[in-house]
Enzyme design. Structure first.
Site, PDB file in Angstrom:
ATOM      1  N   SER A  87      91.464  73.599  11.998  1.00  0.00           N
ATOM      2  CA  SER A  87      92.644  72.790  11.688  1.00  0.00           C
ATOM      3  C   SER A  87      92.321  71.317  11.835  1.00  0.00           C
ATOM      4  O   SER A  87      91.974  70.852  12.927  1.00  0.00           O
ATOM      5  CB  SER A  87      93.799  73.165  12.614  1.00  0.00           C
ATOM      6  OG  SER A  87      94.777  72.143  12.544  1.00  0.00           O
ATOM      7  N   HIS A 126      92.019  74.271   7.257  1.00  0.00           N
ATOM      8  CA  HIS A 126      93.432  74.536   7.547  1.00  0.00           C
ATOM      9  C   HIS A 126      94.140  73.193   7.676  1.00  0.00           C
ATOM     10  O   HIS A 126      93.788  72.361   8.520  1.00  0.00           O
ATOM     11  CB  HIS A 126      93.546  75.363   8.831  1.00  0.00           C
ATOM     12  CG  HIS A 126      94.943  75.768   9.177  1.00  0.00           C
ATOM     13  ND1 HIS A 126      95.569  76.854   8.604  1.00  0.00           N
ATOM     14  CD2 HIS A 126      95.838  75.244  10.050  1.00  0.00           C
ATOM     15  CE1 HIS A 126      96.793  76.975   9.104  1.00  0.00           C
ATOM     16  NE2 HIS A 126      96.981  76.011   9.987  1.00  0.00           N
ATOM     17  N   ASP A 186      97.638  71.245   8.310  1.00  0.00           N
ATOM     18  CA  ASP A 186      98.964  71.408   8.906  1.00  0.00           C
ATOM     19  C   ASP A 186      99.907  70.281   8.502  1.00  0.00           C
ATOM     20  O   ASP A 186      99.744  69.145   8.936  1.00  0.00           O
ATOM     21  CB  ASP A 186      98.837  71.428  10.431  1.00  0.00           C
ATOM     22  CG  ASP A 186      98.201  72.710  10.928  1.00  0.00           C
ATOM     23  OD1 ASP A 186      98.741  73.788  10.635  1.00  0.00           O
ATOM     24  OD2 ASP A 186      97.153  72.637  11.605  1.00  0.00           O
ATOM     25  N   MET A 205     103.632  68.746   8.664  1.00  0.00           N
ATOM     26  CA  MET A 205     104.833  68.804   9.513  1.00  0.00           C
ATOM     27  C   MET A 205     105.812  67.712   9.112  1.00  0.00           C
ATOM     28  O   MET A 205     105.404  66.578   8.853  1.00  0.00           O
ATOM     29  CB  MET A 205     104.446  68.594  10.979  1.00  0.00           C
ATOM     30  CG  MET A 205     103.421  69.593  11.472  1.00  0.00           C
ATOM     31  SD  MET A 205     102.948  69.217  13.155  1.00  0.00           S
ATOM     32  CE  MET A 205     101.721  70.509  13.429  1.00  0.00           C
ATOM     33  N   HIS A 246      99.260  74.785   5.445  1.00  0.00           N
ATOM     34  CA  HIS A 246     100.307  75.389   6.275  1.00  0.00           C
ATOM     35  C   HIS A 246     101.489  74.432   6.334  1.00  0.00           C
ATOM     36  O   HIS A 246     101.425  73.399   7.000  1.00  0.00           O
ATOM     37  CB  HIS A 246      99.706  75.653   7.670  1.00  0.00           C
ATOM     38  CG  HIS A 246     100.666  76.229   8.659  1.00  0.00           C
ATOM     39  ND1 HIS A 246     100.375  76.318  10.006  1.00  0.00           N
ATOM     40  CD2 HIS A 246     101.911  76.770   8.515  1.00  0.00           C
ATOM     41  CE1 HIS A 246     101.401  76.869  10.640  1.00  0.00           C
ATOM     42  NE2 HIS A 246     102.349  77.150   9.757  1.00  0.00           N
ATOM     43  N   MET A 272     104.865  73.332   7.605  1.00  0.00           N
ATOM     44  CA  MET A 272     105.884  73.478   8.645  1.00  0.00           C
ATOM     45  C   MET A 272     106.994  72.506   8.284  1.00  0.00           C
ATOM     46  O   MET A 272     107.223  71.506   8.957  1.00  0.00           O
ATOM     47  CB  MET A 272     105.267  73.179  10.020  1.00  0.00           C
ATOM     48  CG  MET A 272     104.395  74.326  10.503  1.00  0.00           C
ATOM     49  SD  MET A 272     103.217  73.803  11.757  1.00  0.00           S
ATOM     50  CE  MET A 272     101.902  73.231  10.696  1.00  0.00           C
ATOM     51  N   MET A 294     101.929  82.938  14.045  1.00  0.00           N
ATOM     52  CA  MET A 294     101.859  81.825  14.994  1.00  0.00           C
ATOM     53  C   MET A 294     101.729  82.374  16.418  1.00  0.00           C
ATOM     54  O   MET A 294     102.582  83.130  16.878  1.00  0.00           O
ATOM     55  CB  MET A 294     103.115  80.955  14.906  1.00  0.00           C
ATOM     56  CG  MET A 294     103.247  80.145  13.624  1.00  0.00           C
ATOM     57  SD  MET A 294     101.823  79.130  13.191  1.00  0.00           S
ATOM     58  CE  MET A 294     101.647  78.103  14.638  1.00  0.00           C
ATOM     59  N   GLY A 322     103.972  73.009  15.836  1.00  0.00           N
ATOM     60  CA  GLY A 322     104.312  71.599  16.008  1.00  0.00           C
ATOM     61  C   GLY A 322     103.186  70.780  16.609  1.00  0.00           C
ATOM     62  O   GLY A 322     103.066  69.603  16.309  1.00  0.00           O
ATOM     63  N   PHE A 323     102.376  71.413  17.426  1.00  0.00           N
ATOM     64  CA  PHE A 323     101.340  70.647  18.133  1.00  0.00           C
ATOM     65  C   PHE A 323     100.064  71.462  18.285  1.00  0.00           C
ATOM     66  O   PHE A 323     100.125  72.688  18.442  1.00  0.00           O
ATOM     67  CB  PHE A 323     101.843  70.253  19.529  1.00  0.00           C
ATOM     68  CG  PHE A 323     103.113  69.451  19.483  1.00  0.00           C
ATOM     69  CD1 PHE A 323     103.074  68.065  19.285  1.00  0.00           C
ATOM     70  CD2 PHE A 323     104.346  70.076  19.584  1.00  0.00           C
ATOM     71  CE1 PHE A 323     104.257  67.335  19.206  1.00  0.00           C
ATOM     72  CE2 PHE A 323     105.532  69.349  19.512  1.00  0.00           C
ATOM     73  CZ  PHE A 323     105.492  67.967  19.325  1.00  0.00           C
ATOM     74  N   GLY A 324      98.947  70.764  18.286  1.00  0.00           N
ATOM     75  CA  GLY A 324      97.682  71.397  18.607  1.00  0.00           C
ATOM     76  C   GLY A 324      97.532  71.448  20.129  1.00  0.00           C
ATOM     77  O   GLY A 324      98.324  70.840  20.857  1.00  0.00           O
ATOM     78  N   GLY A 325      96.549  72.192  20.580  1.00  0.00           N
ATOM     79  CA  GLY A 325      96.194  72.182  21.996  1.00  0.00           C
ATOM     80  C   GLY A 325      97.096  72.975  22.922  1.00  0.00           C
ATOM     81  O   GLY A 325      97.047  72.793  24.135  1.00  0.00           O
ATOM     82  N   ASP A 356      97.128  81.682  14.348  1.00  0.00           N
ATOM     83  CA  ASP A 356      97.152  80.217  14.437  1.00  0.00           C
ATOM     84  C   ASP A 356      97.780  79.763  15.752  1.00  0.00           C
ATOM     85  O   ASP A 356      98.976  79.959  15.982  1.00  0.00           O
ATOM     86  CB  ASP A 356      97.947  79.678  13.236  1.00  0.00           C
ATOM     87  CG  ASP A 356      97.925  78.155  13.145  1.00  0.00           C
ATOM     88  OD1 ASP A 356      97.245  77.514  13.961  1.00  0.00           O
ATOM     89  OD2 ASP A 356      98.596  77.625  12.238  1.00  0.00           O
ATOM     90  N   GLY A 357      96.960  79.124  16.579  1.00  0.00           N
ATOM     91  CA  GLY A 357      97.452  78.529  17.819  1.00  0.00           C
ATOM     92  C   GLY A 357      96.751  79.045  19.054  1.00  0.00           C
ATOM     93  O   GLY A 357      96.785  80.234  19.345  1.00  0.00           O
ATOM     94  N   GLY A 358      96.077  78.141  19.739  1.00  0.00           N
ATOM     95  CA  GLY A 358      95.421  78.506  20.992  1.00  0.00           C
ATOM     96  C   GLY A 358      94.227  79.437  20.852  1.00  0.00           C
ATOM     97  O   GLY A 358      93.861  80.126  21.804  1.00  0.00           O
ATOM     98  N   GLY A 397      91.953  74.490  16.114  1.00  0.00           N
ATOM     99  CA  GLY A 397      92.003  73.038  16.033  1.00  0.00           C
ATOM    100  C   GLY A 397      91.298  72.402  17.203  1.00  0.00           C
ATOM    101  O   GLY A 397      90.152  71.959  17.090  1.00  0.00           O
ATOM    102  N   SER A 398      91.973  72.391  18.353  1.00  0.00           N
ATOM    103  CA  SER A 398      91.388  71.711  19.506  1.00  0.00           C
ATOM    104  C   SER A 398      90.095  72.371  19.990  1.00  0.00           C
ATOM    105  O   SER A 398      89.198  71.688  20.465  1.00  0.00           O
ATOM    106  CB  SER A 398      92.409  71.630  20.644  1.00  0.00           C
ATOM    107  OG  SER A 398      92.978  72.880  20.884  1.00  0.00           O
TER     108      SER A 398
HETATM  109  C1  DX5 Z   1     100.305  74.282  15.237  1.00  0.00           C
HETATM  110  C2  DX5 Z   1      99.427  74.293  14.001  1.00  0.00           C
HETATM  111  C3  DX5 Z   1      98.056  74.740  14.291  1.00  0.00           C
HETATM  112  C4  DX5 Z   1      97.334  73.864  15.280  1.00  0.00           C
HETATM  113  C5  DX5 Z   1      96.344  74.704  15.999  1.00  0.00           C
HETATM  114  O1  DX5 Z   1     101.585  73.932  14.908  1.00  0.00           O
HETATM  115  O2  DX5 Z   1      99.957  75.147  13.017  1.00  0.00           O
HETATM  116  O3  DX5 Z   1      97.295  74.959  13.126  1.00  0.00           O
HETATM  117  O4  DX5 Z   1      96.698  72.770  14.711  1.00  0.00           O
HETATM  118  O5  DX5 Z   1      95.785  73.944  16.993  1.00  0.00           O
HETATM  119  P1  DX5 Z   1      95.085  74.601  18.260  1.00  0.00           P
HETATM  120  O6  DX5 Z   1      93.953  75.426  17.726  1.00  0.00           O
HETATM  121  O7  DX5 Z   1      94.649  73.433  19.039  1.00  0.00           O
HETATM  122  O8  DX5 Z   1      96.126  75.450  18.933  1.00  0.00           O
HETATM  123 ZN    ZN Z   2      98.593  75.721  11.312  1.00  0.00          ZN
END
Ligand code: DX5
Ligand code: ZN
Length: 215
Positions: A7, A32, A34, A36, A65, A67, A136, A141-144, A174-176, A196-197
Site C-alpha cells: 500500500s 495497492h 488507498d 480516502m 481501494h 474508501m 478489512m 482510514g489509517f495505515g499502521g 488489508d490491514g495490519g 503498508g507500514s
Molecule cells: C487502511 C488501508 C490499508 C492500509 C494498510 O484503511 O485500506 O490499505 O494502508 O496499512 P497497514 O498495512 O499499515 O495496516
Molecule cells: Zn487498502
C-alpha cells in the site's frame, strides 16, 4: 504463494517516484492505492490525479481501494487514471450490484471491500461477479493499525462462500499484515496480502516484500 500488494499510503510522498520504482523492481505483483474522502473514513489521502502520475512509473496491476462515498461518480475517472481494479465498500453502496456492473462495463476488475463488522454473507448474491473481495482486517482510514484476530475466521468463512458458489474470486486481506502473521493469513485462505507500514516502515522494503512472497 500469495500476491503481494504493497500500500502506497505508507510511502514517502516526497520521494514517491523512488518508492514506486522500488515496488516496480520488487517481487510485488500489485500496487495497492488507498483513496480516502474524509467522509466514508476519517482521513483524506489522494485521488485520480496522483494515480495518473504513479501509473507512469510501472505497468504492474493497479488495485485501487476506494474508501469513499458515491464511488460511482468517479469510476470512469479512475479508469482513465490507470486503475486495473476498482474496489468499492459494500457499506458505501446502496446499489452495490449496480456499482459492480458499472466497474465491469468500464473494463476494470471489480472489487468489494467489507469492514470488520460486516459479515461475509452480504456478498452471497454478488460473489460470482466480483474479482476480488477486500477483507478489512482493521477499521479503514489509517495505515499502521493492528490486525484484528477475528479476521482469520472471516477469511475462512469467505473461502467457503466462494467455494460453495463455484466462484473464482480472490481473497485480499488489508490491514495490519506483516511477516509475523502472513503465514496464518495465507493458511486461512488469503490470495492477496496488502501491506503498508510493514513494507515501507522496514529497513529494506524489497526484502520485506520477498519475505511476504516466501510464505
Ligand atoms: C487502511 C488501508 C490499508 C492500509 C494498510 O484503511 O485500506 O490499505 O494502508 O496499512 P497497514 O498495512 O499499515 O495496516
Ligand atoms: Zn487498502
Amino acid at each position: 504463494m500469495a500476491i503481494v500488494a504493497p500500500s502506497l499510503l505508507s510511502a514517502n510522498f516526497l520521494h514517491l517516484e523512488r518508492d514506486c520504482k522500488m515496488l516496480d523492481a520488487s517481487e510485488a505483483e500489485w500496487f495497492h492505492l488507498d483513496v480516502m474522502d474524509g467522509r466514508f473514513v476519517p482521513n483524506i489521502s489522494f485521488g485520480p490525479m496522483i494515480i495518473k502520475f504513479i501509473r507512469q512509473t510501472s505497468e504492474k496491476f493497479f488495485d485501487v481501494h476506494l474508501m469513499i462515498e458515491e464511488p460511482e461518480k468517479y469510476s470512469e475517472e479512475f479508469m482513465k487514471a490507470g486503475a486495473d481494479s476498482l474496489t468499492v465498500h459494500a457499506e458505501a453502496c446502496v446499489h452495490l450490484h449496480r456499482n459492480i456492473q458499472q466497474i465491469n462495463q468500464l473494463g476494470m476488475r471489480a472489487g468489494v471491500a467489507i469492514n470488520p463488522h460486516t459479515p461475509v454473507s452480504v456478498l452471497e448474491n454478488i460473489i460470482n461477479d466480483v474479482y476480488v473481495v477486500c477483507l478489512m482486517s482493521v477499521n479503514p482510514g489509517f495505515g499502521g493499525q493492528s490486525f484484528i484476530p477475528q479476521s482469520l475466521d472471516k477469511i475462512k468463512a469467505l473461502k467457503s462462500l466462494i467455494e460453495s458458489k463455484n466462484a473464482a474470486t480472490l481473497i485480499q486481506v488489508d490491514g495490519g499484515v506483516s511477516e509475523k502473521n502472513a503465514a496464518q493469513i495465507i493458511a486461512a485462505g488469503a490470495d492477496v496480502l496488502v501491506a503498508g507500514s510493514a513494507v515501507f516502515g522496514s529497513s529494506n522494503p524489497a526484502v520485506t516484500i520477498s519475505k511476504l512472497k516466501s510464505f
